[in-house]
Design an enzyme around this catalytic site. Structure first.
Site, PDB file in Angstrom:
ATOM      1  CD1 TRP A   1      -0.370  -5.873  -3.396  1.00 49.89           C
ATOM      2  CD2 TRP A   1      -0.384  -6.729  -1.243  1.00 49.89           C
ATOM      3  NE1 TRP A   1       0.135  -6.818  -3.426  1.00 49.89           N
ATOM      4  CE2 TRP A   1       0.357  -7.571  -2.229  1.00 49.89           C
ATOM      5  CE3 TRP A   1      -0.351  -7.105  -0.139  1.00 49.89           C
ATOM      6  CZ2 TRP A   1       0.647  -8.870  -1.810  1.00 49.89           C
ATOM      7  CZ3 TRP A   1       0.078  -8.361   0.402  1.00 49.89           C
ATOM      8  CH2 TRP A   1       0.357  -9.275  -0.637  1.00 49.89           C
TER       9      TRP A   1
ATOM     10  CB  CYS B   1      -1.048   0.104   1.066  1.00 51.99           C
ATOM     11  SG  CYS B   1      -1.916  -1.556   1.402  1.00 51.99           S
TER      12      CYS B   1
ATOM     13  NE  ARG C   1       5.040   1.431  -1.287  1.00 51.26           N
ATOM     14  CZ  ARG C   1       5.949   1.558  -0.309  1.00 51.26           C
ATOM     15  NH1 ARG C   1       7.199   1.982  -0.504  1.00 51.26           N
ATOM     16  NH2 ARG C   1       5.782   0.974   0.819  1.00 51.26           N
TER      17      ARG C   1
ATOM     18  CD  GLU D   1      17.672 -13.027  -7.498  1.00 51.89           C
ATOM     19  OE1 GLU D   1      17.132 -13.635  -6.575  1.00 51.89           O
ATOM     20  OE2 GLU D   1      17.180 -11.777  -8.218  1.00 51.89           O
TER      21      GLU D   1
ATOM     22  CG  HIS E   1      20.453 -36.886  -4.262  1.00 53.01           C
ATOM     23  ND1 HIS E   1      20.809 -38.131  -3.416  1.00 53.01           N
ATOM     24  CD2 HIS E   1      21.522 -36.146  -4.199  1.00 53.01           C
ATOM     25  CE1 HIS E   1      22.061 -37.903  -3.467  1.00 53.01           C
ATOM     26  NE2 HIS E   1      22.692 -37.061  -4.120  1.00 53.01           N
TER      27      HIS E   1
ATOM     28  CD  GLU F   1      10.346 -11.153  -8.624  1.00 49.87           C
ATOM     29  OE1 GLU F   1      11.557 -11.133  -8.570  1.00 49.87           O
ATOM     30  OE2 GLU F   1       9.629 -10.785  -7.908  1.00 49.87           O
TER      31      GLU F   1
ATOM     32  CG  ASN G   1       0.428   2.196   3.613  1.00 46.56           C
ATOM     33  OD1 ASN G   1      -0.617   2.303   3.071  1.00 46.56           O
ATOM     34  ND2 ASN G   1       1.549   2.966   3.235  1.00 46.56           N
ATOM     35  N   GLY G   2      -0.542  -1.092   6.465  1.00 50.03           N
ATOM     36  CA  GLY G   2      -0.280  -1.995   7.640  1.00 50.03           C
ATOM     37  C   GLY G   2      -1.362  -2.891   8.099  1.00 50.03           C
TER      38      GLY G   2
ATOM     39  CE  LYS H   1      11.742  -2.864  -5.690  1.00 49.29           C
ATOM     40  NZ  LYS H   1      12.425  -3.868  -6.492  1.00 49.29           N
TER      41      LYS H   1
ATOM     42  CE  LYS I   1      14.540 -11.372  -9.548  1.00 48.68           C
ATOM     43  NZ  LYS I   1      14.954 -10.710  -8.594  1.00 48.68           N
TER      44      LYS I   1
END
Ligand code: AGP
Length: 608
Positions: free
Chosen positions: A75, A2, A27, A483, A506, A490, A99-100, A603, A487
């Protein structure tokens, strides 16, 4: 996550709010809203599900000349993305953006019988709670906010306005960032300084437990215990070009391509190639303190965790008598871990606001362990709460997928490791090769990006057709593979996972079939031949392999090869990661997805 913006001054508030919200779009959000107040207190509330363009369509029919207002990108946490759940929320004469997460919202809601709740959000409960103390303007707004916040459990960054006092915004924070921009005859607020860039360079970063009454020409801050706080005005370093696409189609491509420059900023004044030494001022540890370090914990989430993992492989190669433990913050915060004496914790975060990482920082500090931030966002909560720190200085990273921050985090941590090794008396002849390669990395990165960009683009269509990707590497190439897989998944939504080459037998080898492609990271060096043997096993089972290597003799019959002619042997995996970043980018473009704002992601993850 948010975003919050607010304006009080002599200009059009709606204009500022919309442009500010657009700056915060990166964000991640699913709905947005603004409210502005006219001088006579008439409120204009506009909210819309989806992109800010939907809000702008509504605004076209509701233009006002109001000089005060607050806005929000939401969000969803409590309640689906919808217009009703979007902020600002109204309760009587007040409007609130938040926010939160208010953890005890259910209990609080039961006590607020007089308010007719319209949304499913925890934020509306907070609005109603403030209203219950405000008594229709009988008490100052700030007092009502303070009384309400004393009852709240959870995290918040809030901005509140009242139609009864249409010349002030009350803001407060606990665990969710809030910055106040001080202008001439105008004051702005935002959850992220990028919304203020171009309007003012002067900023006040609110601390947890502080509440401020913001007017066009004044900012009054106090704690929730009513102690006055004298505001520290700091300079916003970001400039406009850093938050614009600068001719690129997407922020992600811009951020990948600007890595030579961003790494130069990370290295500035820290590396002396001639002497083969490094120097870091920020951590503030004396030689004696560095010498004593026996255990290094590296804490981060997602890409920041991968950066820590990769850095740990490097640091243990040249630093004697030290154990290194890279950990995922969301797990570590709840583990019953014994932290040995003489430990130091590196807290890694691009945004400096990630809730789990911040929680770990606080837990670790409670145990008396020294904490050092490896942070990008200047003035962020983590940067302010650590005992010492090293900013990576890569400038704003707008795209949700982290790229340039990763590269610089790895290098900054390796430099920190080198300072420990220096203090412990490791011979310069052992450290010099690392220092030399680091000094040349920006140029190596520039050459690599230029030479591979088009070929990676050329391969993207083919690899976009697969349903799954397996990324393989050994040693430093293994965290790199992790990594790379993150990438791809996502932003392109292709199911991608990384395995250490040695783990294939394995289990994962059973997966190989025509729905999968495999990326083989094959840096020169001690373990190259072992990795080649593992790759043979993949090829023998009909794998579809894209190999990335700097070994000239590589000649296996893979589908595609990207050969890197790089002036970096130790850091070849970091260079290979550039290929993985570009591959994720171009595959996503080929699939036609939103590169910079992938679905479901934000973000800066400021909630647990
Ligand atoms: C990376 O591409 C991600 N979007 C994500 O994993 C990110 O690295 C993570 O959320 C940590 O963020 P931070 O560095 O801001 O703490």
């Amino acid at each position: 996550m948010c975003g919050i913006v607010g304006y009080v001054g002599d200009k059009n508030a709606q204009d500022f709010l919309i442009s500010g919200l657009k700056r915060l779009e990166y964000r991640g959000y699913d709905s947005a809203g603004i409210v502005t107040l006219a001088e006579d207190g008439v409120a204009t509330l506009l909210r819309a599900k989806g992109k800010i363009t939907n809000l702008e369509e509504k605004l076209a029919h509701a233009r006002r000349e109001d000089r005060i207002g607050i806005g929000h990108t939401r969000w969803a946490t409590h309640g689906e993305p919808s217009e009703t759940n979007a902020h600002p929320h109204q309760a009587g004469p007040i409007y609130l953006v938040h926010n939160g997460i208010i953890e005890n919202y259910k209990e609080l809601k039961q006590q607020l019988k007089e308010h007719e709740f319209k949304s499913e959000t925890d934020s509306e409960v907070l609005a109603a709670l403030i209203d219950s103390f405000y008594k229709d303007g009988a008490h100052p707004l700030v007092n009502a906010v303070v009384q309400a916040l004393k009852l709240v459990k959870g995290t918040y960054g809030i901005a509140v306005v009242s139609v009864k006092q249409p010349d002030e915004i009350v803001v407060a924070r606990s665990g969710s960032p809030l910055v106040i921009g001080v202008g001439h005859g105008e004051t702005m607020i935002a959850s992220d300084a990028s919304a203020l860039v171009g309007h003012t360079k002067q900023a006040i970063y609110l601390n947890d437990g502080e509440v401020a009454t913001v007017k066009s020409d004044s900012v009054e801050i106090k704690t929730l215990k009513a102690e006055p706080v004298s505001a520290k005005v700091e300079e916003i370093e970001t400039n406009l070009s850093a938050i614009q696409k600068g001719g690129y189609d997407h922020f992600l491509l811009k951020e990948i391509m600007e890595q030579p420059e961003s790494l130069i900023e990370t290295l500035r004044g820290r590396v002396n190639e001639r002497e083969g030494t490094v120097r870091l001022g920020g951590p503030g540890l004396s030689e004696a303190q560095l010498r004593k370090i026996k255990h290094l914990i590296i804490v981060g989430c997602g890409t920041a965790y991968h950066a820590g993992l990769l850095a740990s492989y490097y640091i243990e190669k040249f630093t004697p008598e030290i154990t290194i433990e890279p950990v995922v913050a969301s797990e570590y915060r709840y583990r019953q871990v014994y932290i040995p004496k003489d430990s130091v914790a590196l807290i890694v975060s691009q945004s400096g606001e990630t809730a789990d990482t911040l929680a770990c920082l606080r837990e670790i500090k409670k145990q008396g362990v020294t904490t050092i931030g490896i942070v990008n966002a200047i003035g962020s909560t983590i940067a302010r709460e650590v005992d010492g720190g090293t900013y990576v200085h890569v400038g704003p990273e707008i795209s949700v997928a982290s790229t340039k921050a990763f590269t610089s985090q790895v290098v900054a941590m390796v430099i920190f490791g080198l300072t420990i090794a220096q203090a412990k008396g490791v011979r310069t002849s052992i450290l010099r090769p690392y220092v030399k390669e680091i000094a040349h990395l920006p140029e190596t990165i520039r050459k690599t990006l230029e030479s591979v960009k088009d070929s990676v683009n050329g391969l993207a269509g083919k690899y976009a057709a697969y349903e799954h990707g397996i990324y393989l590497g050994r040693d430093t190439a293994y965290p790199t593979a992790m990594e790379g897989a993150l990438k791809l998944k996502e932003i392109s939504y292709v199911d991608a996972n990384a395995y250490a080459f040695g783990e294939l037998k394995h289990g994962p080898l059973a997966l190989i079939d025509d729905r999968f492609f495999e990326i083989a990271l094959l840096p020169k060096g001690e373990l190259y031949d072992k990795a080649i043997s593992n790759l043979q096993e993949v090829l023998a089972r009909g794998g579809h392999v894209l190999a990335i290597t700097n070994e000239e003799s590589f000649d296996l019959p893979v589908d595609d090869v990207i050969r890197l002619d790089v002036d970096a042997e130790l850091f070849a995996p970091l260079i290979m990661n550039l290929v993985l970043q570009l591959l994720a980018y171009y595959v996503t473009v080929a699939k036609g997805y939103d590169v910079d704002q992938p679905r479901n992601l934000a973000k800066s993850v400021t909630v647990e």
